[in-house]
Design a protein around this motif. Structure first.
Motif, mmCIF file in Angstrom:
data_model
loop_
_atom_site.group_PDB
_atom_site.id
_atom_site.type_symbol
_atom_site.label_atom_id
_atom_site.label_comp_id
_atom_site.label_asym_id
_atom_site.label_seq_id
_atom_site.Cartn_x
_atom_site.Cartn_y
_atom_site.Cartn_z
ATOM 1 N N LEU A 119 0.787 -1.206 -0.116
ATOM 2 C CA LEU A 119 0.065 -0.113 0.120
ATOM 3 C C LEU A 119 0.684 1.242 0.032
ATOM 4 N N THR A 120 0.536 2.060 -0.785
ATOM 5 C CA THR A 120 1.314 3.393 -1.133
ATOM 6 C C THR A 120 0.299 4.582 -0.725
ATOM 7 N N VAL A 121 0.572 5.502 0.124
ATOM 8 C CA VAL A 121 -0.244 6.643 0.629
ATOM 9 C C VAL A 121 -0.120 7.809 -0.314
ATOM 10 N N LEU A 122 -1.083 8.089 -1.157
ATOM 11 C CA LEU A 122 -0.912 9.264 -2.057
ATOM 12 C C LEU A 122 -1.335 10.459 -1.383
ATOM 13 N N GLU A 123 -2.070 10.445 -0.348
ATOM 14 C CA GLU A 123 -2.796 11.801 0.213
ATOM 15 C C GLU A 123 -3.446 11.222 1.615
ATOM 16 N N GLY A 124 -2.991 12.131 2.634
ATOM 17 C CA GLY A 124 -3.782 11.811 3.889
ATOM 18 C C GLY A 124 -2.925 11.129 4.784
ATOM 19 N N THR A 125 -3.559 10.723 5.906
ATOM 20 C CA THR A 125 -2.890 9.964 6.973
ATOM 21 C C THR A 125 -3.632 8.718 7.247
ATOM 22 N N LEU A 126 -2.906 7.647 7.399
ATOM 23 C CA LEU A 126 -3.614 6.386 7.526
ATOM 24 C C LEU A 126 -3.021 5.598 8.718
ATOM 25 N N TYR A 127 -3.985 5.102 9.674
ATOM 26 C CA TYR A 127 -3.418 4.136 10.407
ATOM 27 C C TYR A 127 -3.714 2.888 9.986
ATOM 28 N N LYS A 146 1.866 10.558 3.585
ATOM 29 C CA LYS A 146 2.180 10.559 2.260
ATOM 30 C C LYS A 146 3.464 10.337 1.679
ATOM 31 N N GLY A 147 3.316 9.259 0.714
ATOM 32 C CA GLY A 147 4.523 8.938 0.202
ATOM 33 C C GLY A 147 4.949 7.527 1.079
ATOM 34 N N ASP A 148 4.321 7.078 2.015
ATOM 35 C CA ASP A 148 4.652 5.971 2.773
ATOM 36 C C ASP A 148 4.254 4.980 2.254
ATOM 37 N N VAL A 149 4.778 3.368 2.510
ATOM 38 C CA VAL A 149 4.457 2.330 2.096
ATOM 39 C C VAL A 149 4.409 1.219 3.101
ATOM 40 N N PHE A 150 3.585 0.429 3.228
ATOM 41 C CA PHE A 150 3.381 -0.785 3.963
ATOM 42 C C PHE A 150 3.019 -1.919 3.201
ATOM 43 N N VAL A 151 3.445 -3.060 3.815
ATOM 44 C CA VAL A 151 3.166 -4.423 3.172
ATOM 45 C C VAL A 151 2.255 -5.176 4.088
ATOM 46 N N PHE A 152 1.172 -5.713 3.483
ATOM 47 C CA PHE A 152 0.266 -6.808 4.196
ATOM 48 C C PHE A 152 0.437 -8.009 3.415
ATOM 49 N N PRO A 153 1.158 -9.262 4.554
ATOM 50 C CA PRO A 153 1.310 -10.381 3.947
ATOM 51 C C PRO A 153 0.293 -11.088 3.315
ATOM 52 N N GLN A 154 0.470 -11.925 2.253
ATOM 53 C CA GLN A 154 -0.552 -12.744 2.035
ATOM 54 C C GLN A 154 -1.561 -13.402 2.763
ATOM 55 N N GLY A 155 -2.993 -13.445 2.667
ATOM 56 C CA GLY A 155 -3.777 -14.068 3.540
ATOM 57 C C GLY A 155 -4.073 -13.616 4.821
ATOM 58 N N LEU A 156 -3.155 -12.664 5.512
ATOM 59 C CA LEU A 156 -3.333 -12.093 6.671
ATOM 60 C C LEU A 156 -4.455 -11.107 6.963
ATOM 61 N N ILE A 157 -5.068 -10.834 7.904
ATOM 62 C CA ILE A 157 -6.235 -9.825 8.078
ATOM 63 C C ILE A 157 -5.630 -8.514 8.209
ATOM 64 N N ASN A 167 -9.749 14.193 3.316
ATOM 65 C CA ASN A 167 -9.936 12.733 2.573
ATOM 66 C C ASN A 167 -8.225 12.213 2.306
ATOM 67 N N ALA A 168 -8.427 10.776 2.338
ATOM 68 C CA ALA A 168 -7.050 10.280 2.134
ATOM 69 C C ALA A 168 -7.259 9.325 0.751
ATOM 70 N N VAL A 169 -6.261 9.139 0.302
ATOM 71 C CA VAL A 169 -6.206 8.053 -1.087
ATOM 72 C C VAL A 169 -4.970 7.177 -1.062
ATOM 73 N N ALA A 170 -5.093 6.008 -1.555
ATOM 74 C CA ALA A 170 -3.887 5.122 -1.389
ATOM 75 C C ALA A 170 -3.959 4.287 -2.526
#
Length: 225
Positions: A119-127, A146-157, A167-170
């Motif tokens: 996931l790459t954040v384009l705008e806003g702040t996400l938890y 904005k600009g941060d990247v986070f990985v969610f491993p396959q199959g995990l909630i 507003n935020a966009v990713a």
């Protein structure tokens, strides 16, 4: 059985296990998916358009330029760009999605059974966060800007919550042409037919009235198709 023979069998078994752990190599440059079997060829288990008939539109999708409608109970909308929208993605093993969030909007806990997500954040702040598998069930979470990247491993909630007042966009990148999505609350409490209340009361250790209430709710689907 001699030691050399045993070693050969072990090595052969290992080779087969490695070979079966990944997708087969493509047999041509691309394999544009088609529903009609006329003017098509059968490649890697799928019917595909004759490559000579491929057009730029088979590899094109303009939907991610349009903000998703977040006027729902969750305050979020996911716009996918997978093989359903881009037939040319067939056999290529990648896809994207745009996620729009209203202020304090939530992309609720869900899983992708066939893909890891970046996931790459384009705008806003996400938890954001994901939960590891049993028995630890450890929450790994972080606030993204904005600009941060986070990985969610396959199959995990995993989930994302807009913690900002705007507003935020990713953009989500996924390691499958068709990653699938299972939204936890929708699947558990909104299944058709409904899961037996006897199952859910024991699973969640709550009164049956609570289960009945949850199953009576309208569970919002925040995905466009």
């Amino acid at each position: 059985m001699g030691a050399s023979t045993l070693a050969y069998i072990v090595l052969l078994a290992m080779a087969f296990s490695v070979a079966s752990a990944s997708d087969p190599s493509p047999l041509q440059d691309f394999c544009v998916a088609v529903n009609d079997t006329n003017d098509s060829v059968f490649v890697n288990g799928k019917f595909c358009k004759d490559p000579k008939l491929a057009t730029p539109n088979d590899f094109f999708f303009s939907g991610l330029r349009v903000p998703g409608n977040t006027s729902n109970k969750l305050g979020s909308m996911v716009t996918p760009a997978n093989v359903a929208q881009i037939p040319g993605l067939n056999t290529l093993g990648v896809s994207l999605a745009r996620v729009d969030y209203a202020p304090y909007g939530l992309n609720p806990p869900h899983t992708h059974p066939r893909a890891t997500e970046i996931l790459t954040v384009l705008e806003g702040t996400l938890y954001v966060g994901f939960v590891t598998s049993n028995p630890d069930n450890r929450l790994i979470s972080k606030v993204l800007y904005k600009g941060d990247v986070f990985v969610f491993p396959q199959g995990l909630i995993h989930f994302q919550l807009n913690v900002g007042k705007t507003n935020a966009v990713a953009i989500a990148s996924l390691s499958s042409q068709n990653p699938g999505v299972i939204t936890i609350a929708n699947a558990v409490f909104g299944s058709k037919p409904a899961i037996s209340a006897d199952v859910l009361t024991k699973a969640f250790q709550v009164d049956k009235n609570v289960i009945n209430y949850l199953q009576s709710q309208f569970w919002t689907d925040n995905h466009t198709y």
